[in-house]
Design a protein around this motif. Sequence first.
Motif, PDB file in Angstrom:
ATOM      1  N   GLN A 514       0.830  -1.196   0.000  1.00  0.00           N
ATOM      2  CA  GLN A 514       0.000   0.000   0.000  1.00  0.00           C
ATOM      3  C   GLN A 514       0.869   1.253   0.000  1.00  0.00           C
ATOM      4  O   GLN A 514       1.905   1.310   0.655  1.00  0.00           O
ATOM      5  CB  GLN A 514      -0.909   0.004   1.242  1.00  0.00           C
ATOM      6  CG  GLN A 514      -1.880   1.174   1.296  1.00  0.00           C
ATOM      7  CD  GLN A 514      -2.882   1.020   2.425  1.00  0.00           C
ATOM      8  OE1 GLN A 514      -3.169  -0.097   2.843  1.00  0.00           O
ATOM      9  NE2 GLN A 514      -3.419   2.119   2.893  1.00  0.00           N
ATOM     10  N   GLY A 515       0.456   2.266  -0.763  1.00  0.00           N
ATOM     11  CA  GLY A 515       1.210   3.510  -0.827  1.00  0.00           C
ATOM     12  C   GLY A 515       0.886   4.292  -2.083  1.00  0.00           C
ATOM     13  O   GLY A 515      -0.251   4.228  -2.595  1.00  0.00           O
ATOM     14  N   TYR A 516       1.874   4.979  -2.606  1.00  0.00           N
ATOM     15  CA  TYR A 516       1.706   5.810  -3.805  1.00  0.00           C
ATOM     16  C   TYR A 516       2.849   5.532  -4.766  1.00  0.00           C
ATOM     17  O   TYR A 516       3.982   5.241  -4.354  1.00  0.00           O
ATOM     18  CB  TYR A 516       1.678   7.296  -3.450  1.00  0.00           C
ATOM     19  CG  TYR A 516       0.489   7.676  -2.596  1.00  0.00           C
ATOM     20  CD1 TYR A 516      -0.682   8.157  -3.178  1.00  0.00           C
ATOM     21  CD2 TYR A 516       0.526   7.537  -1.211  1.00  0.00           C
ATOM     22  CE1 TYR A 516      -1.777   8.492  -2.396  1.00  0.00           C
ATOM     23  CE2 TYR A 516      -0.553   7.863  -0.418  1.00  0.00           C
ATOM     24  CZ  TYR A 516      -1.708   8.344  -1.025  1.00  0.00           C
ATOM     25  OH  TYR A 516      -2.791   8.672  -0.247  1.00  0.00           O
ATOM     26  N   LEU A 517       2.550   5.642  -6.050  1.00  0.00           N
ATOM     27  CA  LEU A 517       3.539   5.345  -7.082  1.00  0.00           C
ATOM     28  C   LEU A 517       3.564   6.452  -8.122  1.00  0.00           C
ATOM     29  O   LEU A 517       2.532   6.816  -8.678  1.00  0.00           O
ATOM     30  CB  LEU A 517       3.213   4.004  -7.756  1.00  0.00           C
ATOM     31  CG  LEU A 517       4.055   3.650  -8.993  1.00  0.00           C
ATOM     32  CD1 LEU A 517       5.526   3.489  -8.617  1.00  0.00           C
ATOM     33  CD2 LEU A 517       3.520   2.381  -9.658  1.00  0.00           C
ATOM     34  N   LEU A 518       4.773   6.974  -8.392  1.00  0.00           N
ATOM     35  CA  LEU A 518       5.004   7.892  -9.512  1.00  0.00           C
ATOM     36  C   LEU A 518       5.519   7.075 -10.683  1.00  0.00           C
ATOM     37  O   LEU A 518       6.513   6.345 -10.552  1.00  0.00           O
ATOM     38  CB  LEU A 518       6.047   8.951  -9.135  1.00  0.00           C
ATOM     39  CG  LEU A 518       5.575  10.203  -8.415  1.00  0.00           C
ATOM     40  CD1 LEU A 518       6.773  11.043  -7.992  1.00  0.00           C
ATOM     41  CD2 LEU A 518       4.655  11.028  -9.300  1.00  0.00           C
ATOM     42  N   ILE A 519       4.861   7.212 -11.820  1.00  0.00           N
ATOM     43  CA  ILE A 519       5.243   6.420 -12.986  1.00  0.00           C
ATOM     44  C   ILE A 519       5.055   7.262 -14.240  1.00  0.00           C
ATOM     45  O   ILE A 519       4.171   8.116 -14.308  1.00  0.00           O
ATOM     46  CB  ILE A 519       4.408   5.113 -13.041  1.00  0.00           C
ATOM     47  CG1 ILE A 519       4.951   4.165 -14.098  1.00  0.00           C
ATOM     48  CG2 ILE A 519       2.932   5.410 -13.249  1.00  0.00           C
ATOM     49  CD1 ILE A 519       4.327   2.771 -14.014  1.00  0.00           C
ATOM     50  N   GLY A 520       5.908   7.031 -15.250  1.00  0.00           N
ATOM     51  CA  GLY A 520       5.903   7.872 -16.443  1.00  0.00           C
ATOM     52  C   GLY A 520       4.855   7.507 -17.472  1.00  0.00           C
ATOM     53  O   GLY A 520       4.705   8.217 -18.458  1.00  0.00           O
TER      54      GLY A 520
END
Length: 567
Positions: A514-520
């Motif tokens: 669980q969390g947050y993801l930065l993706i291009g």
Amino acid sequence: MTESPTTIPEKPRAGAAARIGWTVLILATLYVCYFSHLGAIGFVGPDEPRYAWIARDMAETGDWVTPRLYGKPWFEKPPLYYWGAAESFKLFGVREAAARLPSAISALLLTLALAWLVLRLYGPETARWLLLLLPTSLGMIGFSHAAATDMPFSGMLAMAMVSAAVVLGLTRNENSPVIPRTPWLALISFGFFLGLAVLAKGPAAMLLCGGAVFFWAIFTKRWRDAFRLFHPVAIVAFCLTALPWYVLCARRNPDFFRIFIIEHNFKRFLTPEFQHIQPFWFYGAVLAIALLPWTALAVWSLIAGSVKLTRLKQLSANSLFFLTWGLFCLVFFSISRSKLPGYILPALPPIVALMAHSRFALAGGKTRSLTLSLFASSLVFACCFAILEYVAAHVSRGNLNFGIAPGVILGALSVANLILGAGASLSFKGAFGRPLAACCVLPILFAVSNSDKLLGSFFPWDPSGRTLSEELQRHAIPTAELNVSKYMNRGQRYSLNFYLHQEVPEWDSEHPHQGYLLIGNRYSKSQARSDFTFEEIESFDLRRTGYFLYRIQPPSGAGHPSSGKPQ
């Protein structure tokens, strides 16, 4: 070898108005090229954010001995840049301009010291031109705006070489005392600045300085003068400057010697372990770019100087000093197995000094060849400008500003060479040519002073992590739960770490959580296990950042209401 007089005949002193004009133009050039828009862009590349992190850590912890990156000792570079940036942070706050200020100050000190030496060796006209040509060269502009060790190293090494020239007796003239006196101040400053250069980047400073002076002594047969640099006063000044940090750091960190000396100096130079492999001629191409817009003048100086040397078979000790300084740096780094563009920066000042000198010493009977070279260079840049503007619409991919910044830069390069060529053609026929030639720097000053407005044409998104961090803070994303895609550029990732003040982990698709993801790019099911829910935060500004932000939840949290923001 025979030595020519230390000064060359020059035309009568300019009037008060001309001196004021030169002063204003030189001051504007130094300010615009070295100090304007230091914070126009966030930290870019892998080095800037890491060096800035270490400097901030020193300012926060008060530990000025052991450089630490993400809490761990980091011995890739000595501390001179970190000390300067840490003090700058304490004075001006933690921001990009403060981190880059040590490089800008180093560039200014380098330029002023070299101009003083050129004034003593070649006269005021050549010194004035050095103060215009060196700051407006692309290499000096770029590295003076970088939060990195390259410019502090080059600046301290250049000031050590200027002091060495005094010790070697190059600045003596007909007004010097008949009985030679020990140049105590020059000896102290030589040891002091060479010690600072060793604190900026390591033992390479001693090799570059020693190699340049060694070959100068070979060609001039002035070994007695060269051995003055080993005076006890210079050695004591060097040891008092450089050794305390090395001794303290080695005592506190037992692996310092192995990591810094063996791995980051000997192995970096002798082996391709660090993967910076380039061909032998790499630095020739780098120098051609770093000398822009004055590359044509440099090539003409090289050819004209070689022809004169072949004919006369002699070169003054003054010019030999600059020649061995520049060439030894070029050859030394060319045989290294690890090559990066910034390594060659120490060769740039002596090369520009020779260019400024050749502008007057060689062009007396070759005005036509110099003018044609500069006009040809202007035409090449103009053609590149035309081609760029013609094809810009087809490769812009919807970015309407794509061709603006490259067009402005190519236009400035073309106009600068055109003005210098026109001034050169007239300078030996009348008084109008000199002020016209000096105006060649104005297009460069215009481009640099508007660089903050032109950055958007180069980058569709912010290449640093500054905008990303601002967006994350705007959405109140808990950074402890943030992850980044493994495909994120490492320079941008290091930059994001700096702005978030923590090391952001890489997303592990094999062990999702669980969390947050930065993706291009947009999330696809193949990137994680199917039992986790990836919910896009749609209000995250893709246009400014170039990244998507996803909230990752296990099946138990999939049914929670979503507003596009973290709850």
